[in-house]
Write an enzyme that holds these catalytic residues in place. Structure first.
Site, PDB file in Angstrom:
ATOM      1  N   ASN A 241       0.858  -1.187   0.000  1.00  0.00           N
ATOM      2  CA  ASN A 241       0.000   0.000   0.000  1.00  0.00           C
ATOM      3  C   ASN A 241       0.893   1.236   0.000  1.00  0.00           C
ATOM      4  O   ASN A 241       1.785   1.370   0.846  1.00  0.00           O
ATOM      5  CB  ASN A 241      -0.863   0.038   1.265  1.00  0.00           C
ATOM      6  CG  ASN A 241      -1.595   1.369   1.424  1.00  0.00           C
ATOM      7  OD1 ASN A 241      -2.542   1.643   0.710  1.00  0.00           O
ATOM      8  ND2 ASN A 241      -1.133   2.218   2.341  1.00  0.00           N
ATOM      9  N   GLU A 242       0.667   2.122  -0.912  1.00  0.00           N
ATOM     10  CA  GLU A 242       1.441   3.368  -0.976  1.00  0.00           C
ATOM     11  C   GLU A 242       2.903   3.097  -0.641  1.00  0.00           C
ATOM     12  O   GLU A 242       3.491   3.728   0.243  1.00  0.00           O
ATOM     13  CB  GLU A 242       0.826   4.442  -0.066  1.00  0.00           C
ATOM     14  CG  GLU A 242      -0.580   4.812  -0.494  1.00  0.00           C
ATOM     15  CD  GLU A 242      -1.163   6.061   0.172  1.00  0.00           C
ATOM     16  OE1 GLU A 242      -0.507   6.641   1.050  1.00  0.00           O
ATOM     17  OE2 GLU A 242      -2.280   6.452  -0.212  1.00  0.00           O
ATOM     18  N   GLU A 376      -8.287   3.939  -3.199  1.00  0.00           N
ATOM     19  CA  GLU A 376      -8.532   4.916  -2.124  1.00  0.00           C
ATOM     20  C   GLU A 376      -8.932   6.212  -2.797  1.00  0.00           C
ATOM     21  O   GLU A 376      -8.152   6.774  -3.581  1.00  0.00           O
ATOM     22  CB  GLU A 376      -7.295   5.151  -1.254  1.00  0.00           C
ATOM     23  CG  GLU A 376      -7.014   4.005  -0.305  1.00  0.00           C
ATOM     24  CD  GLU A 376      -5.911   4.306   0.709  1.00  0.00           C
ATOM     25  OE1 GLU A 376      -5.740   5.480   1.124  1.00  0.00           O
ATOM     26  OE2 GLU A 376      -5.203   3.351   1.083  1.00  0.00           O
ATOM     27  N   GLN A 425     -13.514   5.984   3.787  1.00  0.00           N
ATOM     28  CA  GLN A 425     -13.563   4.589   4.171  1.00  0.00           C
ATOM     29  C   GLN A 425     -14.979   4.245   4.614  1.00  0.00           C
ATOM     30  O   GLN A 425     -15.739   5.135   4.926  1.00  0.00           O
ATOM     31  CB  GLN A 425     -12.584   4.304   5.293  1.00  0.00           C
ATOM     32  CG  GLN A 425     -11.134   4.621   4.920  1.00  0.00           C
ATOM     33  CD  GLN A 425     -10.127   4.049   5.941  1.00  0.00           C
ATOM     34  OE1 GLN A 425     -10.483   3.379   6.910  1.00  0.00           O
ATOM     35  NE2 GLN A 425      -8.860   4.349   5.711  1.00  0.00           N
TER      36      GLN A 425
HETATM   37  O1  AHR Z   1      -7.282   6.309   4.202  1.00  0.00           O
HETATM   38  C1  AHR Z   1      -6.336   6.830   5.095  1.00  0.00           C
HETATM   39  C2  AHR Z   1      -4.909   6.616   4.622  1.00  0.00           C
HETATM   40  O2  AHR Z   1      -4.684   7.336   3.453  1.00  0.00           O
HETATM   41  C3  AHR Z   1      -4.514   5.205   4.258  1.00  0.00           C
HETATM   42  O3  AHR Z   1      -4.134   4.458   5.367  1.00  0.00           O
HETATM   43  C4  AHR Z   1      -3.339   5.425   3.371  1.00  0.00           C
HETATM   44  O4  AHR Z   1      -3.152   4.405   2.414  1.00  0.00           O
HETATM   45  C5  AHR Z   1      -3.613   6.764   2.741  1.00  0.00           C
HETATM   46  O5  AHR Z   1      -2.533   7.566   2.841  1.00  0.00           O
END
Ligand code: AHR
Length: 572
Positions: A241-242, A376, A425
């Site tokens: 992730n990222e 996201e 989210q």
């Molecule tokens: O959604 C909040 C955060 O935003 C996540 O954990 C991350 O992947 C992004 O930077």
């Protein structure tokens, strides 16, 4: 987390069966903004836009901006020219161990007074079932790159910390089995994010063996002892992730070396997933300011084009929040028309980002085998006063509903490449569907947009041509309307129209080609103010209501309320 000052991004399953048509379905409405920015146009010489099918050049013309709300906006819908399928996965959700997203939002434990099934709240399950949630990404986000799955299985859970999000206790009571049970209760598929940042390929490989194997290995016996003898189905696997930021601050080359290893060794052994149903692997893609992310997308896609048999990927992720300024400082409630228009203007950047990264992907993958996965996205505002800054709690207003509709429409118009998306989210965090406070639960305006869009899941995109007009506020110019259309599997036509103008209603006249239309019904979501919200005390301030519409001789008419999201169904 960093790099939210500039949006980010990312899409697929089809490549396993039929690859979507290579013909480009182009939405000119937003693309055109990049060619002739509205801002440079005179107020009265407004452009026209279209949502056009297949290989057609942008059809546009200059027109005079509508002078009053009495002016009609005309749409032309060609039902005989179906486009690609709008993959239901673009309506995916994201649940990170962050604030009250999981604990309290989903998990209350079996001993709670809040009605639950094996610890999972019944009210939340019922609400999510109505959305037909296709998939849920879990356990993060940044959290995923510090998650060690063994701490969350078995009778004795390991209590740790959640350093990313407030440094609070992570009890690990919601772990692998609880997540899979939750998915089962709401009928969604699993999208697991692997820990590439601080985990190992062996740890990840063992997680998948534990989850998916049928042969009696030691791990499988452990899974059975923990209550699940049958293998689980894992539909989607995110490899990191990222990774360019909170996931380990890697360079594209370093990430690629990790991607190849994880892709090779993390196997799904479920016999039911060896053919058409095979697990799809999603690589970390772009996010954050240019030019770094052009390089990221280029590097990953170029490596994939030349990949050997020993590794593969099916999707490239993209993250893009609507935030305008970093750190997030826009208020989520109690804002004016200025912030309303600024946020909507910023959210439309999604179109340019998708177009830009899709164009790079097209160079290396003209058959569009790799999906762009916007896993996201959503609004990110200042946290509500009095809440833990690490919990990312914000209100959800009518503005968010409109923002959601605009983004879903962008994804739908890019259906050939964008085949999955996950709003950030699902519960209690950022642009949530649901907010809870102990036993109380409220559904947000964004929730209702997702509910209204259910018929678009797996429906076939149908071209819509229209003059968007302009809604001006100060020096900000936005399209007055946005629209998409689709045909569902029963042949019913669905039309979504968003009126961005907070003050003016709009008369709509839609001409249907290839259909006369027997009858039409619809729902609209609006509210007294752009910052109207649903609260525990007043949960029905922003809820859909029936809208009056009629269809006759192939012409559909209706009046859009100001600041509204409307979905119409037409029996053909
Ligand atoms: O959604 C909040 C955060 O935003 C996540 O954990 C991350 O992947 C992004 O930077």
């Amino acid at each position: 987390m960093a790099g939210k000052s500039v949006p980010i991004y990312h899409c697929w399953r089809r490549q396993l069966s039929a690859i979507g048509s290579s013909e480009a379905l182009s939405c000119s409405l937003f693309s055109l903004r990049f060619i002739v920015p509205f801002i440079n146009l005179s107020r009265r010489a407004l452009l026209v836009i279209c949502v056009f099918p297949f290989n057609l050049a942008l059809t546009g013309m200059a027109q005079t901006a509508p002078a009053s709300d009495a002016d009609k906006i005309r749409l032309s819908i060609d039902v005989s020219k179906p486009g690609p399928k709008i993959d239901r996965n673009i309506f995916g959700q994201f649940a990170e161990h962050l604030g009250h997203g999981v604990y309290e939002g989903i998990w209350v434990g079996p001993d709670s007074n809040i009605p639950n099934t094996r610890g999972i709240r019944n009210d939340v399950v019922a609400a999510l079932k109505a959305l037909k949630v296709p998939n849920i990404r879990w356990p993060g986000g940044c959290f995923a790159d510090e998650y060690h799955w063994r701490k969350g299985i078995g009778p004795q859970r390991v209590v740790t910390l959640n350093p990313n999000w407030g440094g609070v206790i992570e009890p690990n009571t919601f772990g692998t089995h609880e997540f899979m049970d939750f998915l089962d209760q709401i009928g969604a598929e699993a999208y697991l994010s692997l820990n590439v940042g601080s985990g190992t390929p062996q740890e990840a490989a063992e997680w998948l063996e534990y989850l998916t194997t049928t042969q009696p290995t030691t791990l499988v016996k452990e899974r059975a002892a923990n209550g699940h003898p049958a293998p689980y189905k894992i539909a989607y696997l995110g490899i990191g992730n990222e990774s360019w930021d909170c996931g380990g601050n890697m360079t594209p080359d370093y990430y690629l070396s990790q991607l190849k290893i994880y892709s090779r060794f993390v196997r799904n052994f479920n016999p039911a997933q060896q053919g058409q149903q095979q697990m799809l692997k999603i690589a970390v893609g772009p996010g954050g300011p240019e030019p770094r992310f052009i390089e990221w997308t280029e590097s990953v896609m170029k490596a994939w084009q030349n990949h050997q048999w020993s590794w593969d990927m099916n999707g490239l992720s993209m993250h893009n929040y609507t935030v305008v300024r970093w750190p997030p400082s826009f208020a989520s409630v109690g804002f004016s028309e200025t912030e309303y228009s600024q946020i909507l203007k910023s959210t439309l950047d999604m179109e340019g980002l998708i177009s830009k990264h899709s164009a790079i992907m097209d160079q290396y993958d003209p058959q569009k085998k790799i999906a762009l996965v916007v896993d996201e996205w959503g609004s990110w505002y200042a946290q509500l006063p009095g809440t833990n800054p690490g919990f990312l709690v914000q209100q959800n207003s009518l503005r968010d509903a409109i923002l959601a509709a605009l983004n879903l429409n962008i994804f739908a118009r890019h259906a050939d490449r964008v085949r999955m998306a996950n709003i950030a989210q699902m519960i209690n965090v950022l642009q949530a569907m649901i907010m809870t406070d102990k036993e109380k639960m409220v559904l947000t305006p964004t929730y209702y947009v997702y509910k209204m869009y259910v018929p678009f899941q797996d429906a076939t995109l149908v071209p819509v041509v229209f003059n968007a007009g302009a809604y001006m506020h100060g020096d900000i110019s936005l399209p007055r309307v946005d629209a998409i259309a689709a045909k569902d599997t029963t042949g019913k036509l669905w039309l979504e129209i968003t009126n961005l103008d907070p003050k003016q209603s709009i008369e709509i006249e839609a001409t249907l080609a290839g259909s006369t239309g027997k009858s039409a019904v619809g729902q609209t979501l609006t509210a007294p103010k752009v910052d109207s919200v649903n609260t525990f005390e007043a949960p029905n301030t922003v809820v859909p209501n029936r809208v009056s519409t009629s269809v006759q001789g192939g012409k559909l008419t209706l009046k859009l309320e100001p600041k509204s999201v409307t979905v119409i169904s037409v029996e053909q």
